[in-house]
Design a protein around this motif. Structure first.
Motif, PDB file in Angstrom:
ATOM      1  N   ARG A 214     -14.409  33.336  32.808  1.00 16.93           N
ATOM      2  CA  ARG A 214     -14.102  34.012  34.067  1.00 16.93           C
ATOM      3  C   ARG A 214     -12.598  33.882  34.308  1.00 16.93           C
ATOM      4  NH1 ARG A 214     -16.051  31.282  39.576  1.00 16.93           N
ATOM      5  NH2 ARG A 214     -15.008  32.602  41.113  1.00 16.93           N
ATOM      6  N   ILE A 215     -12.000  34.922  34.864  1.00 17.26           N
ATOM      7  CA  ILE A 215     -10.557  34.924  35.106  1.00 17.26           C
ATOM      8  C   ILE A 215     -10.295  35.302  36.566  1.00 17.26           C
ATOM      9  CG2 ILE A 215      -8.337  35.954  34.486  1.00 17.26           C
ATOM     10  CD1 ILE A 215      -9.490  36.497  31.708  1.00 17.26           C
ATOM     11  N   LEU A 216      -9.477  34.468  37.218  1.00 12.22           N
ATOM     12  CA  LEU A 216      -9.037  34.742  38.580  1.00 12.22           C
ATOM     13  C   LEU A 216      -7.573  35.171  38.498  1.00 12.22           C
ATOM     14  CD1 LEU A 216     -10.167  34.218  41.597  1.00 12.22           C
ATOM     15  CD2 LEU A 216      -8.648  32.233  41.549  1.00 12.22           C
ATOM     16  N   VAL A 217      -7.271  36.342  39.017  1.00 10.55           N
ATOM     17  CA  VAL A 217      -5.914  36.877  38.963  1.00 10.55           C
ATOM     18  C   VAL A 217      -5.286  36.783  40.346  1.00 10.55           C
ATOM     19  CG1 VAL A 217      -4.461  38.823  38.309  1.00 10.55           C
ATOM     20  CG2 VAL A 217      -6.675  38.504  37.190  1.00 10.55           C
ATOM     21  N   LEU A 218      -4.125  36.118  40.422  1.00 13.68           N
ATOM     22  CA  LEU A 218      -3.395  36.017  41.683  1.00 13.68           C
ATOM     23  C   LEU A 218      -2.169  36.920  41.647  1.00 13.68           C
ATOM     24  CD1 LEU A 218      -3.290  32.175  42.475  1.00 13.68           C
ATOM     25  CD2 LEU A 218      -4.918  33.874  43.298  1.00 13.68           C
ATOM     26  N   ALA A 219      -1.840  37.476  42.801  1.00 16.44           N
ATOM     27  CA  ALA A 219      -0.607  38.245  42.972  1.00 16.44           C
ATOM     28  C   ALA A 219      -0.155  38.056  44.404  1.00 16.44           C
ATOM     29  CB  ALA A 219      -0.831  39.726  42.665  1.00 16.44           C
ATOM     30  N   ASN A 220       1.082  37.642  44.592  1.00 17.34           N
ATOM     31  CA  ASN A 220       1.629  37.387  45.921  1.00 17.34           C
ATOM     32  C   ASN A 220       0.754  36.420  46.723  1.00 17.34           C
ATOM     33  OD1 ASN A 220       3.814  39.210  45.515  1.00 17.34           O
ATOM     34  ND2 ASN A 220       2.420  40.908  45.946  1.00 17.34           N
ATOM     35  N   GLY A 221       0.172  35.452  46.004  1.00 14.96           N
ATOM     36  CA  GLY A 221      -0.608  34.411  46.661  1.00 14.96           C
ATOM     37  C   GLY A 221      -2.053  34.750  46.934  1.00 14.96           C
ATOM     38  N   ALA A 222      -2.454  35.995  46.751  1.00 10.74           N
ATOM     39  CA  ALA A 222      -3.809  36.425  47.069  1.00 10.74           C
ATOM     40  C   ALA A 222      -4.596  36.724  45.792  1.00 10.74           C
ATOM     41  CB  ALA A 222      -3.772  37.666  47.958  1.00 10.74           C
ATOM     42  N   VAL A 223      -5.926  36.710  45.900  1.00  8.78           N
ATOM     43  CA  VAL A 223      -6.780  37.033  44.761  1.00  8.78           C
ATOM     44  C   VAL A 223      -6.760  38.544  44.551  1.00  8.78           C
ATOM     45  CG1 VAL A 223      -9.117  36.989  43.833  1.00  8.78           C
ATOM     46  CG2 VAL A 223      -8.261  35.025  45.127  1.00  8.78           C
ATOM     47  N   LEU A 224      -6.229  38.948  43.409  1.00 14.49           N
ATOM     48  CA  LEU A 224      -6.177  40.366  43.069  1.00 14.49           C
ATOM     49  C   LEU A 224      -7.468  40.799  42.389  1.00 14.49           C
ATOM     50  CD1 LEU A 224      -4.426  42.962  42.803  1.00 14.49           C
ATOM     51  CD2 LEU A 224      -3.671  42.083  40.589  1.00 14.49           C
ATOM     52  N   ALA A 225      -8.035  39.916  41.562  1.00 16.95           N
ATOM     53  CA  ALA A 225      -9.271  40.235  40.849  1.00 16.95           C
ATOM     54  C   ALA A 225      -9.936  38.937  40.418  1.00 16.95           C
ATOM     55  CB  ALA A 225      -8.982  41.111  39.629  1.00 16.95           C
ATOM     56  N   ASP A 226     -11.244  38.991  40.250  1.00 12.95           N
ATOM     57  CA  ASP A 226     -12.034  37.839  39.827  1.00 12.95           C
ATOM     58  C   ASP A 226     -13.198  38.387  39.017  1.00 12.95           C
ATOM     59  OD1 ASP A 226     -13.617  35.583  39.511  1.00 12.95           O
ATOM     60  OD2 ASP A 226     -13.703  35.071  41.641  1.00 12.95           O
ATOM     61  N   GLY A 227     -13.202  38.085  37.696  1.00  8.26           N
ATOM     62  CA  GLY A 227     -14.266  38.638  36.882  1.00  8.26           C
ATOM     63  C   GLY A 227     -14.264  38.075  35.477  1.00  8.26           C
ATOM     64  N   THR A 228     -15.121  38.633  34.647  1.00  5.97           N
ATOM     65  CA  THR A 228     -15.190  38.231  33.252  1.00  5.97           C
ATOM     66  C   THR A 228     -13.951  38.736  32.513  1.00  5.97           C
ATOM     67  OG1 THR A 228     -16.306  40.239  32.532  1.00  5.97           O
ATOM     68  CG2 THR A 228     -17.709  38.440  33.350  1.00  5.97           C
ATOM     69  N   PRO A 229     -13.670  38.194  31.329  1.00  2.00           N
ATOM     70  CA  PRO A 229     -12.530  38.713  30.571  1.00  2.00           C
ATOM     71  C   PRO A 229     -12.589  40.219  30.346  1.00  2.00           C
ATOM     72  CG  PRO A 229     -13.211  36.618  29.662  1.00  2.00           C
ATOM     73  CD  PRO A 229     -14.225  36.973  30.707  1.00  2.00           C
ATOM     74  N   ASP A 230     -13.767  40.750  30.039  1.00  2.00           N
ATOM     75  CA  ASP A 230     -13.884  42.196  29.825  1.00  2.00           C
ATOM     76  C   ASP A 230     -13.574  42.976  31.098  1.00  2.00           C
ATOM     77  OD1 ASP A 230     -14.463  42.031  27.150  1.00  2.00           O
ATOM     78  OD2 ASP A 230     -16.648  42.152  27.414  1.00  2.00           O
ATOM     79  N   GLU A 231     -14.054  42.470  32.236  1.00  2.01           N
ATOM     80  CA  GLU A 231     -13.786  43.145  33.507  1.00  2.01           C
ATOM     81  C   GLU A 231     -12.295  43.127  33.828  1.00  2.01           C
ATOM     82  OE1 GLU A 231     -18.057  42.245  35.769  1.00  2.01           O
ATOM     83  OE2 GLU A 231     -16.382  40.830  35.939  1.00  2.01           O
ATOM     84  N   ILE A 232     -11.640  42.007  33.542  1.00  6.51           N
ATOM     85  CA  ILE A 232     -10.203  41.901  33.814  1.00  6.51           C
ATOM     86  C   ILE A 232      -9.414  42.821  32.893  1.00  6.51           C
ATOM     87  CG2 ILE A 232      -8.220  40.340  33.791  1.00  6.51           C
ATOM     88  CD1 ILE A 232     -10.212  39.982  36.149  1.00  6.51           C
ATOM     89  N   ARG A 233      -9.833  42.904  31.613  1.00  6.77           N
ATOM     90  CA  ARG A 233      -9.164  43.823  30.684  1.00  6.77           C
ATOM     91  C   ARG A 233      -9.213  45.264  31.176  1.00  6.77           C
ATOM     92  NH1 ARG A 233     -11.948  40.863  26.468  1.00  6.77           N
ATOM     93  NH2 ARG A 233     -10.492  39.734  25.104  1.00  6.77           N
TER      94      ARG A 233
END
Length: 249
Positions: A214-233
Motif C-alpha cells: 500500500r502506498i500513501l502519497v503526500l503533497a503539501n502536507g495532505a494525503v493526495l492518494a492512498d492505494g495499492t501500488p497498481d492504483e498509485i501507478r
C-alpha cells in the motif's frame, strides 16, 4: 487487526502547514510506503507518529491505546520503533554489543550491565540470532566505523528488531547506500517478521513498488492518494504531481 490509527493529524510551523488533516490506519503485517515530493511533510508526519514532534491537533492510537500525548520513549515501550534517515549508531561499539544493549533495554536489565556480559548468555544468543537473520554474522564483532554503509543500515534495523516492535517506521532505509550494497537492504526488508507492520519513507521507487502493499502519497502536507501500488501507478494526479516517468516502474 489495526495496530496504528492516525486521525486528522495537523502540524504547522508559523504560517506554514506541514501536515494537513492526515488520516490512515495500519494493520498487523501490513507494508506501507509514504512517498511524495520534497517538502511534502513525510518526515514531519513520521516524527509526529513517533512522538519526536508534538501535533497541533489529531489523535494517534497504538494497539487501541491513545498515545497522542505520550513521549517517544513511552511509545517505544508500547511497540512503536523507528529508524532515522541519518545513521545514529555508536561508531566504535561492535554491532553484537549494540544489539545486546537494545535487548537489555527492552527487558529492563540495562541497570545490571556492570556484570560480565557472559552472564547474559540468552541475550547474546538472541543478539546473534537477530544479526544472523539479517546476514550480519560476518560483521557482528565489527564496529560501524569498520563497516560498509549498507551494513550500517542493517545494524540499525537489527537494533529496532531487538526492541520487538509491533510497528516499525523506517525513514529512508536506502539513504546513502551505494547501489552495490542495495540488495543487502532489500533482502533484509523482505525477511522482516510477517506480523510486523512496517512503514517506510523512501524516494527509491524501485524499493517502494517492490516492498509496499500500500502506498500513501503526500503533497503539501495532505494525503493526495492512498492505494495499492497498481492504483498509485494508474493515478493520473499522482503521476503529474510526483511520479512522472517513474510511474512506469
Amino acid at each position: 487487526m489495526t495496530v496504528l490509527q492516525v486521525e486528522h493529524l495537523n502540524k504547522a510551523f508559523g504560517g506554514l502547514t506541514v501536515t494537513d488533516d492526515v488520516t490512515f490506519a495500519l494493520s498487523a503485517g501490513e507494508r506501507m510506503a509514504i512517498i511524495g515530493p520534497n517538502g511534502a511533510g513525510k518526515t514531519t508526519l513520521v516524527n509526529q507518529i513517533g512522538g519526536v514532534l508534538r501535533s497541533d491537533s489529531g489523535r494517534i492510537h497504538l494497539n487501541g491505546v491513545n498515545v497522542t500525548e505520550w513521549p517517544s520513549h513511552r511509545r517505544v515501550g508500547h511497540g512503536l520503533i523507528r529508524t532515522f534517515q541519518i545513521s545514529r549508531l555508536a561508531p566504535d561499539i561492535p554491532a553484537l554489543d549494540q544489539v545486546a544493549l537494545a535487548i537489555h533495554q527492552r527487558d529492563g536489565s540495562i541497570g545490571h550491565m556492570w556484570r560480565n556480559k557472559n552472564a547474559y548468555t540468552a541475550v547474546i544468543e538472541e543478539a546473534e540470532h537477530i544479526l544472523a537473520d539479517l546476514q550480519l554474522s560476518r560483521v557482528a564483532r565489527h564496529s560501524p566505523a569498520e563497516m560498509a554503509y549498507g551494513d550500517q543500515r542493517l545494524v540499525e534495523i537489527a537494533l529496532a528488531l531487538a526492541l520487538k516492535p509491533k510497528v516499525l517506521l523506517l525513514d529512508e532505509p536506502m539513504a546513502g547506500v551505494p547501489r552495490s550494497e542495495a540488495q543487502l537492504v532489500l533482502d533484509a526488508l523482505d525477511k522482516l517478521p510477517a506480523d510486523l507492520a512496517v512503514v517506510i519513507i523512501e524516494h527509491d521507487m524501485d524499493l517502494v513498488f517492490r516492498f509496499a502493499q500500500r502506498i500513501l502519497v503526500l503533497a503539501n502536507g495532505a494525503v493526495l492518494a492512498d492505494g495499492t501500488p497498481d492504483e498509485i501507478r494508474r493515478n493520473e494526479v499522482v503521476r503529474q504531481v510526483y511520479l512522472g516517468s517513474e510511474a512506469q516502474v
